[in-house]
Design an enzyme around this catalytic site. Structure first.
Site, short mmCIF file in Angstrom:
data_model
loop_
_atom_site.label_atom_id
_atom_site.label_comp_id
_atom_site.label_asym_id
_atom_site.label_seq_id
_atom_site.Cartn_x
_atom_site.Cartn_y
_atom_site.Cartn_z
N VAL A 1 -91.44 -37.59 -7.28
CA VAL A 1 -90.63 -36.60 -8.00
C VAL A 1 -91.04 -36.60 -9.47
O VAL A 1 -91.08 -37.65 -10.11
CB VAL A 1 -89.13 -36.90 -7.84
N GLY B 1 -79.47 -49.87 -8.04
CA GLY B 1 -79.17 -51.02 -8.88
C GLY B 1 -79.15 -50.74 -10.36
O GLY B 1 -78.73 -51.60 -11.14
N HIS C 1 -77.50 -62.66 -5.69
CA HIS C 1 -78.62 -61.77 -5.39
C HIS C 1 -78.04 -60.38 -5.16
O HIS C 1 -77.01 -60.23 -4.49
CB HIS C 1 -79.39 -62.27 -4.17
N VAL D 1 -92.38 -48.18 -0.73
CA VAL D 1 -92.47 -48.03 0.71
C VAL D 1 -91.07 -47.65 1.18
O VAL D 1 -90.08 -47.91 0.48
CB VAL D 1 -92.95 -49.34 1.37
N HIS E 1 -84.69 -59.46 -10.05
CA HIS E 1 -83.40 -58.78 -9.95
C HIS E 1 -83.15 -57.92 -11.20
O HIS E 1 -82.12 -58.06 -11.85
CB HIS E 1 -82.26 -59.81 -9.82
#
Length: 591
Positions: free
Chosen positions: A275, A556, A566, A132, A528
């Site tokens: 993509v 990330g 975090h 999203v 994470h």
């Protein structure tokens, strides 16, 4: 019931970037009704001219870098996002538990499934990732924290990432941040930004469970209170800041970076489009590097469309970025060639170095008449010397000397350095839950490394990934000690008036061996995942993909190793720093 509660709580905690979605009230966004018209316009204009930047993925960093680059009206920026805008989804902006719990497994979640955890009772992890606009910043627990200073300094000193250190990364995070102080809670102004797009603040205190029960229990167990966990030493317990507006609604990349600037004529977002590959020039540069001329994407109608651009910025997140690179021929030939993909750049590190922070749990019921329904939560970061006795420290240090498969020699040395320098190694997340007291012990610096790779040439097919959690005995040892320590917190006198029976691990778990088995059986993740296009092995200090002239990564996946925090604030910082570097580097330098 306890297992279901644990999964729900984990869904509240994850934070990281991935592909994102569109904005309903903006002329710059293509909805499903106008895809064909916009695709035709882009294809026609691309035939005669190039946009300056193509950003693949409108997630946490993707929208940050795109918005910043479009501040220069001479730059034309297109963001291609696989999801929708999500602006009509109230569960995204509402940061209460029920709303966050309602997001995983829906259309705004990739909901990737891991391979069975071989070293953790063969469990399968459902990996929530945002599909999203805003990526995982639209779905995560919104925690806005920073790690130890040494974590960032090692990017430069150990991994060779020139210009990437505590000062530079922290400054970039501040550029993204607009911190609001909360009455009655201490925070230190020099540690925070005040003019950035992302609003963050702490929730007002509610009730006494944390202030009179949990925090004194941590201190009685040898821990400490922190005044602010964002200045380079997060150790101690305090009330965590969240990426939210003062009215407690979510502040994230879509509504804080993109939406206020959606009217810019040089910034365009294409939604519901995946993509499929980077398009390469037929000839390589004079230096022998691959030159990208644009990308191909598949729109919501299944039509393939191409966009030409001077630079391609990959912001697909830890799974999406390596997936598109591999589909484009950048990666390990032994993975690409059997799928019929010709190798453009031989770069075996793509998709490797996957690192995730494993978790376990402690749950106790609340005493009769006690409620814990406030929206505030605490984070308690502890160092090896706080967590372990001297003998346990020596045992852990010995285990740390043996690197598991997939952990590079450089990353291994960095982990040893962080341990010996007493950087925080575990976090105890304290959740506000109406009926229970919950601690989630999280291993911040795991040794275990997994991987993610394509198994199909279909760009919409999920990659296959192995988290390899607990492959390292060090990881199991530390997380077991954290589980034991969580029970110690609950045993302190300050908490006794607030809690009832222990629900997990439960009274049957007493010995260290039983705790180890409990940790394996109850294995969760902090959501994470990081590191699959790491700086130093896949990208250079300028975030340029090795072996290419003009393909960059900003998300990330560039983390060389896990940070002791975090990661979402850091990923915003990566987007800010990437934009600054790209603005300063003329296109003529892409050789």
């Amino acid at each position: 019931m306890v297992k279901a509660l644990y999964h729900t709580l984990l869904c509240l905690s994850f934070a990281l970037s991935s592909f994102a979605a569109p904005t309903a009230d903006s002329d710059a966004i293509a909805d499903t009704d106008t895809d064909a018209t916009q695709d035709a316009t882009i294809a026609a204009s691309s035939a005669s001219s190039k946009v300056t930047y193509i950003v693949v993925g409108g997630g946490t960093a993707g929208l940050a870098v795109a918005t910043r680059l479009s501040e220069n009206s001479a730059n034309t920026v297109i963001v291609i996002e696989a999801g929708s805008d999500g602006f009509d989804n109230p569960n995204i902006t509402n940061l209460t538990g029920p709303s966050i719990q309602a997001l995983p497994g829906t259309s705004v979640d990739y909901n990737y499934q891991s391979l069975p955890l071989k070293y953790a009772s063969n469990q399968i992890v459902s990996m929530t990732r945002g599909k999203v606009l805003g990526g995982s910043s639209a779905l995560n627990g919104a925690l806005f924290t920073r790690p130890n200073k040494i974590d960032f300094d090692l990017w430069e000193t150990a991994f060779g990432a020139s210009g990437w250190n505590w000062n530079s990364i922290s400054d970039s995070i501040k550029q993204a941040e607009q911190f609001s102080f909360t009455p009655g809670l201490t925070s230190l102004p020099p540690f925070h930004g005040k003019d950035g797009p992302i609003s963050d603040t702490q929730r007002p205190l509610v009730g006494d469970v944390w202030s009179k029960g949990v925090i004194p229990a941590v201190v009685a167990s040898g821990g400490k209170v922190s005044l602010d966990q964002n200045g380079g030493d997060p150790s101690g317990i305090w009330y965590a800041a969240k990426a939210m507006f003062p009215n407690s609604t979510r502040s994230y990349s879509a509504n804080s970076y993109y939406r206020p600037n959606a009217g810019r004529k040089n910034l365009q977002v294409i939604l519901n489009s995946t993509v499929s590959r980077i398009i390469w020039a037929k000839s390589k540069s004079k230096s022998g590097k691959a030159v990208a001329t644009g990308v191909e994407y598949v729109n919501s109608a299944g039509k393939k469309v191409t966009v030409s651009g001077n630079r391609v910025i990959m912001s697909g997140g830890v799974f999406g970025t390596p997936q598109v690179l591999e589909l484009s021929g950048v990666g390990n030939p032994t993975i690409l060639n059997p799928l019929g993909i010709s190798t453009v750049v031989n770069l075996p590190a793509v998709g490797e170095n996957l690192s995730e922070q494993p978790t376990t749990r402690y749950v106790a019921s609340l005493a009769s008449g006690i409620t814990n329904s406030g929206l505030q939560l605490t984070l308690n970061f502890e160092t090896p010397r706080t967590l372990l006795t001297d003998d346990e420290w020596n045992t852990a240090h010995t285990l740390l000397q043996t690197a598991p498969p997939g952990l590079s020699a450089t990353a291994h040395k960095a982990l040893i350095t962080m341990f010996e320098k007493d950087a925080v190694i575990v976090e105890f997340m304290g959740f506000p839950n109406p009926a229970n007291l919950v601690f989630l012990p999280i291993l911040l610096h795991p040794m275990s490394r997994g991987s993610t790779h394509i198994i199909s040439t279909d760009p919409k097919a999920a990659p296959q990934f192995d988290l390899a959690l607990m492959q390292s005995p060090f990881d199991l040892y530390i997380l077991t000690k954290a589980a034991i320590r969580a029970r110690r917190f609950a045993s302190q006198s300050s908490l006794q008036p607030f809690i009832g029976a222990e629900l997990a691990p439960g009274s049957s778990v007493q010995t260290e061996a039983q705790f180890q088995q409990f940790v394996k059986d109850s294995m969760g993740v902090a959501y994470h995942p990081l590191g699959t296009a790491a700086i130093g092995s896949v990208v250079d200090s300028n975030l340029r993909v090795q072996g290419t002239t003009n393909v960059f990564v900003a998300d990330g996946s560039i983390f060389p190793t896990q940070s002791g925090s975090h990661p979402s604030s850091i990923i915003y910082g990566i987007g800010e720093k990437a934009a600054t570097m790209l603005k300063a580097a003329p296109l003529s330098k892409d050789v």
